[in-house]
Design a protein around this motif. Structure first.
Motif, PDB file in Angstrom:
ATOM      1  N   VAL A 115       7.394   4.843   9.054  1.00  0.00           N
ATOM      2  CA  VAL A 115       8.096   3.793   9.811  1.00  0.00           C
ATOM      3  C   VAL A 115       8.440   4.303  11.103  1.00  0.00           C
ATOM      4  CG1 VAL A 115       9.943   2.190   9.567  1.00  0.00           C
ATOM      5  CG2 VAL A 115       8.603   2.761   7.681  1.00  0.00           C
ATOM      6  N   ALA A 116       9.079   5.517  11.269  1.00  0.00           N
ATOM      7  CA  ALA A 116       9.388   5.966  12.539  1.00  0.00           C
ATOM      8  C   ALA A 116       8.158   6.028  13.428  1.00  0.00           C
ATOM      9  CB  ALA A 116       9.917   7.394  12.242  1.00  0.00           C
ATOM     10  N   ALA A 117       7.042   6.499  12.937  1.00  0.00           N
ATOM     11  CA  ALA A 117       6.052   6.801  13.730  1.00  0.00           C
ATOM     12  C   ALA A 117       5.562   5.213  14.204  1.00  0.00           C
ATOM     13  CB  ALA A 117       4.919   7.307  12.913  1.00  0.00           C
ATOM     14  N   LEU A 118       5.546   4.520  13.351  1.00  0.00           N
ATOM     15  CA  LEU A 118       5.221   3.028  13.702  1.00  0.00           C
ATOM     16  C   LEU A 118       6.163   2.561  14.681  1.00  0.00           C
ATOM     17  CD1 LEU A 118       3.998   1.471  10.433  1.00  0.00           C
ATOM     18  CD2 LEU A 118       2.392   2.015  12.413  1.00  0.00           C
TER      19      LEU A 118
ATOM     20  N   GLU B 269       3.827  16.599   1.333  1.00  0.00           N
ATOM     21  CA  GLU B 269       4.719  17.273   0.497  1.00  0.00           C
ATOM     22  C   GLU B 269       6.305  16.726   0.758  1.00  0.00           C
ATOM     23  OE1 GLU B 269       4.679  21.410   1.406  1.00  0.00           O
ATOM     24  OE2 GLU B 269       2.670  21.663   0.638  1.00  0.00           O
ATOM     25  N   LEU B 270       6.455  15.794   1.567  1.00  0.00           N
ATOM     26  CA  LEU B 270       7.610  15.305   1.802  1.00  0.00           C
ATOM     27  C   LEU B 270       8.297  14.559   0.791  1.00  0.00           C
ATOM     28  CD1 LEU B 270       7.455  14.565   5.766  1.00  0.00           C
ATOM     29  CD2 LEU B 270       8.621  16.306   4.828  1.00  0.00           C
ATOM     30  N   GLY B 271       7.577  13.867   0.153  1.00  0.00           N
ATOM     31  CA  GLY B 271       8.003  12.729  -0.686  1.00  0.00           C
ATOM     32  C   GLY B 271       7.765  11.510  -0.494  1.00  0.00           C
ATOM     33  N   ARG B 272       8.087  10.471  -1.172  1.00  0.00           N
ATOM     34  CA  ARG B 272       8.110   9.159  -0.990  1.00  0.00           C
ATOM     35  C   ARG B 272       9.363   8.568   0.076  1.00  0.00           C
ATOM     36  NH1 ARG B 272       4.444   5.412  -1.737  1.00  0.00           N
ATOM     37  NH2 ARG B 272       3.705   6.308  -3.632  1.00  0.00           N
ATOM     38  N   PRO B 273      10.563   8.753   0.030  1.00  0.00           N
ATOM     39  CA  PRO B 273      11.568   8.297   1.056  1.00  0.00           C
ATOM     40  C   PRO B 273      11.145   8.987   2.318  1.00  0.00           C
ATOM     41  CG  PRO B 273      12.586   9.240  -0.870  1.00  0.00           C
ATOM     42  CD  PRO B 273      11.182   9.541  -1.010  1.00  0.00           C
ATOM     43  N   ALA B 274      11.103  10.212   2.594  1.00  0.00           N
ATOM     44  CA  ALA B 274      10.787  10.838   3.716  1.00  0.00           C
ATOM     45  C   ALA B 274       9.838  10.664   4.228  1.00  0.00           C
ATOM     46  CB  ALA B 274      11.107  12.347   3.417  1.00  0.00           C
ATOM     47  N   GLU B 275       8.619  10.464   3.558  1.00  0.00           N
ATOM     48  CA  GLU B 275       7.125  10.290   3.922  1.00  0.00           C
ATOM     49  C   GLU B 275       7.128   8.811   4.463  1.00  0.00           C
ATOM     50  OE1 GLU B 275       2.944   9.757   2.109  1.00  0.00           O
ATOM     51  OE2 GLU B 275       3.875  11.482   1.584  1.00  0.00           O
ATOM     52  N   THR B 276       7.578   7.753   3.828  1.00  0.00           N
ATOM     53  CA  THR B 276       7.820   6.309   4.235  1.00  0.00           C
ATOM     54  C   THR B 276       8.392   6.392   5.619  1.00  0.00           C
ATOM     55  OG1 THR B 276       7.861   6.003   2.010  1.00  0.00           O
ATOM     56  CG2 THR B 276       8.543   4.149   3.526  1.00  0.00           C
TER      57      THR B 276
ATOM     58  N   GLY C   9       0.757  -1.176  -0.066  1.00  0.00           N
ATOM     59  CA  GLY C   9      -0.019   0.205   0.080  1.00  0.00           C
ATOM     60  C   GLY C   9       0.976   1.160  -0.242  1.00  0.00           C
ATOM     61  N   PHE C  10       2.105   1.332   0.719  1.00  0.00           N
ATOM     62  CA  PHE C  10       2.834   2.320   0.811  1.00  0.00           C
ATOM     63  C   PHE C  10       3.535   2.664  -0.557  1.00  0.00           C
ATOM     64  CE2 PHE C  10       3.686   1.848   5.476  1.00  0.00           C
ATOM     65  CZ  PHE C  10       2.657   2.953   5.824  1.00  0.00           C
ATOM     66  N   VAL C  11       3.688   1.565  -1.382  1.00  0.00           N
ATOM     67  CA  VAL C  11       4.493   1.676  -2.510  1.00  0.00           C
ATOM     68  C   VAL C  11       3.476   2.149  -3.668  1.00  0.00           C
ATOM     69  CG1 VAL C  11       5.653   0.440  -4.463  1.00  0.00           C
ATOM     70  CG2 VAL C  11       6.161  -0.130  -2.020  1.00  0.00           C
ATOM     71  N   VAL C  12       2.317   1.353  -3.668  1.00  0.00           N
ATOM     72  CA  VAL C  12       1.190   1.648  -4.699  1.00  0.00           C
ATOM     73  C   VAL C  12       0.606   3.186  -4.600  1.00  0.00           C
ATOM     74  CG1 VAL C  12      -0.723   0.869  -5.766  1.00  0.00           C
ATOM     75  CG2 VAL C  12       1.198  -0.611  -5.010  1.00  0.00           C
TER      76      VAL C  12
END
Length: 151
Positions: free
Chosen positions: A27-30, A16-23, A7-10
């Motif tokens: 992950v850090a929040a989880l 506005e952070l974008g894909r690697p920072a948002e992910t 789901g994260f990938v698709v």
């Protein structure tokens, strides 16, 4: 887990952070949530465990108090039984003294009865002796008077 990663990938990005920072943020929040949840769970388990340990200690203390009370009750019972034995022994001693005193009193009564009987015999013998003396005196008087009359 794979479904979430897919789901994260698709799915498109949410910020506005974008894909690697948002992910990385997700992950850090989880991970932070897992760490916080793990810490809370450990704290709750520790609190529950210490509550159980406290209850167990209280139960052991209550058992010890109960044992001490039972020992004290046994000691008191043994003391009461010893006191009862002493009282029974004292009663037996007093009963023996009473029986001895009764025997002495009975002997004294028997002696008094013998003395009365002996006194009665002595009095009867004295009266008999007195009567004998009177008879002799009467015979002497009677014999003397017959002589005087015959003369």
């Amino acid at each position: 887990f794979l479904l979430n990663v897919a789901g994260f990938v698709v799915l498109p990005t949410w910020s506005e952070l974008g894909r690697p920072a948002e992910t990385a943020c997700e992950v850090a929040a989880l991970a932070l949530g897992e760490a916080a949840g793990h810490a809370v769970e450990i704290a709750m388990r520790t609190a529950h465990l210490s509550d159980l340990q406290r209850r167990q200690a209280e139960m052991k203390a209550a058992e010890e108090r109960l044992r001490a009370d039972e020992e004290r009750a046994k000691a008191e019972q043994a003391e009461a039984e010893a006191a009862a034995e002493r009282i029974n022994a004292e009663q037996a001693r007093m009963l023996a003294q009473l029986e001895k005193a009764n025997a002495e009193a009975e002997r004294a009564r028997a002696e008094a009865e013998r003395a009365k009987a002996q006194l009665a015999e002595t009095e009867a013998a004295a009266k008999e002796s007195e009567r004998e003396v009177e008879r002799k005196a009467f015979r002497v008087i009677n014999h003397s008077s017959k002589r005087v009359m015959s003369n």
